[in-house]
Enzyme design. Structure first.
Site, PDB file in Angstrom:
ATOM      1  N   ASP A  32       3.665  -0.152  -5.558  1.00  0.00           N
ATOM      2  CA  ASP A  32       2.360  -0.771  -5.321  1.00  0.00           C
ATOM      3  C   ASP A  32       2.434  -2.304  -5.339  1.00  0.00           C
ATOM      4  O   ASP A  32       1.663  -2.972  -6.060  1.00  0.00           O
ATOM      5  CB  ASP A  32       1.345  -0.322  -6.393  1.00  0.00           C
ATOM      6  N   GLU A 244      -6.839   5.290  -0.702  1.00  0.00           N
ATOM      7  CA  GLU A 244      -6.583   4.354  -1.806  1.00  0.00           C
ATOM      8  C   GLU A 244      -5.855   3.135  -1.242  1.00  0.00           C
ATOM      9  O   GLU A 244      -5.663   3.017  -0.035  1.00  0.00           O
ATOM     10  CB  GLU A 244      -5.747   5.031  -2.911  1.00  0.00           C
TER      11      GLU A 244
HETATM   12  O1  FUB Z   1       0.898   3.890  -8.687  1.00  0.00           O
HETATM   13  C1  FUB Z   1      -0.135   4.768  -9.029  1.00  0.00           C
HETATM   14  C2  FUB Z   1      -0.983   5.057  -7.842  1.00  0.00           C
HETATM   15  O2  FUB Z   1      -0.195   5.615  -6.802  1.00  0.00           O
HETATM   16  C3  FUB Z   1      -1.606   3.851  -7.198  1.00  0.00           C
HETATM   17  O3  FUB Z   1      -2.680   3.317  -7.924  1.00  0.00           O
HETATM   18  C4  FUB Z   1      -1.928   4.416  -5.878  1.00  0.00           C
HETATM   19  O4  FUB Z   1      -2.308   3.492  -4.912  1.00  0.00           O
HETATM   20  C5  FUB Z   1      -0.645   5.138  -5.543  1.00  0.00           C
HETATM   21  O5  FUB Z   1       0.326   4.266  -5.030  1.00  0.00           O
END
Ligand code: FUB
Length: 344
Positions: A32, A244
């Protein structure tokens, strides 16, 4: 594999390497990546992936991260410096677990680290921690940002010096449980509380930050993503709907809202003429990577745009990721050239 040494014949002392599509960091595991240019260097604020005793499921409990490290590079081909641990979940009074994808912003010489974590009621909130240096360490606030919820904060600074936070993530990120404006969970199933396929998809959120950078200055608004006919993307349109990993950058006067489509694993983008949207869906920036999640940031370094992303090349496990970078190109018509994560 290791980053490829560049041709150093012209400069025998050079330690320059090309990291394009290669892991930027061999250890620890990182994911991320939110990248920014601060103080003339590239700073990267990633998640710090760790082995987990929690079994894998669709709420992402196995992404059980406990702290953050900050990294910097003097240039896109310079060595990556690990500034060490800058914030630990045990230092955050309100947070219990799952330190997920963070971002950072600078204002008037102060640096703000924004991060999601589950509170003691196991509800995701967004916290903020402050430092006088982009490399931390960061001092957390005692409480999460008032009115915050869900995951994946991304802060965009507009030309007039206004800061906007974008956020949200469905399933494990719980955004589907906030459709009434309050946390409402009708079932333990991660898929419950989603709209029907023919209804508009759940929208990510945006709010302008207050001058103090630790509060919203307004009620959160919906970020509407439209198809080219002007209709909201539908919940059943898994190839295009927001899941997301929101990010915003501005190029040639246009706002680009990019995000992960989750279970179809693309980084997609939509464009608009206001930081609030609406944004019109345009296409795919990054095709699916190795591993379930796809999460990125986009940053301009000198005159070149870069995409930072992750995959699972080093571990082969979906929750143990490694960050990477690639060049990103805006074409003359404003579209972004789709990137193959393998660099082909
Ligand atoms: O790294 C945890 C979660 O996985 C992140 O918050 C999301 O965007 C995904 O990458």
């Amino acid at each position: 594999s290791k980053p490829v040494e560049q041709d150093t014949q012209d400069n025998a002392d050079s330690t320059e390497v090309s990291y394009l599509h290669e892991p930027l960091i061999q250890s620890p595991y990182t994911a991320d990546p939110s990248a920014h240019v601060f103080e003339g260097k590239i700073f990267i604020y990633p998640s710090h992936d760790v082995e987990s005793e929690v079994e894998e499921d669709d709420t992402g409990g196995h992404f059980n991260m406990k702290d953050y490290h900050v990294y910097s590079m003097d240039s896109p081909t310079a060595e990556v410096v690990d500034h060490g641990k800058v914030l630990d979940v045990n230092e955050v009074k309100w947070a219990k677990r799952q330190m997920w994808a963070p971002d950072a912003a600078e204002r008037d010489g102060k640096y703000f680290l924004y991060f999601p974590a589950k509170d003691t009621a196991d509800i995701f909130r967004i916290g903020v921690a402050v430092s006088t240096s982009p490399s931390g360490p960061f001092e957390p606030m005692d409480r999460p940002i008032s009115g915050s919820f869900s995951i994946d904060p991304a802060v965009f600074k507009d030309d007039q010096g206004e800061y906007y936070m974008y956020w949200g993530g469905i399933w494990g990120g719980q955004l589907q449980k906030w459709r009434t404006g309050k946390y409402l969970s009708t079932s333990d199933s991660p898929y419950a509380d989603e709209p029907a396929d023919h209804e508009p998809a759940i929208a990510p959120k945006v709010a302008k930050l207050a001058d103090n950078m630790i509060e919203f200055s307004e009620e959160p608004r919906e970020v509407i993503i439209l198809d080219k006919g002007g209709e909201p993307i539908k919940a059943g349109d898994h190839d295009r709907r927001f899941f997301e990993a929101a990010w915003v950058h501005k190029h040639a006067g246009t706002y680009y809202f990019s995000y992960s489509t989750g279970d179809t694993h693309n980084i997609a983008y939509a464009t608009g003429s206001s930081p609030y949207g609406p944004f019109t869906y345009q296409g795919v920036i990054l095709e699916p990577v190795q591993g379930w999640t796809n999460h990125h940031s986009i940053v301009k370094v000198d005159d070149q745009w870069y995409l930072f992303y992750h995959d699972t090349q080093l571990s082969g496990k979906t929750h143990l990721r490694n960050i990477k970078m690639a060049s990103l190109e805006h074409l003359n018509d404003g579209s972004i050239k789709t990137i193959d994560p393998m660099g082909n």
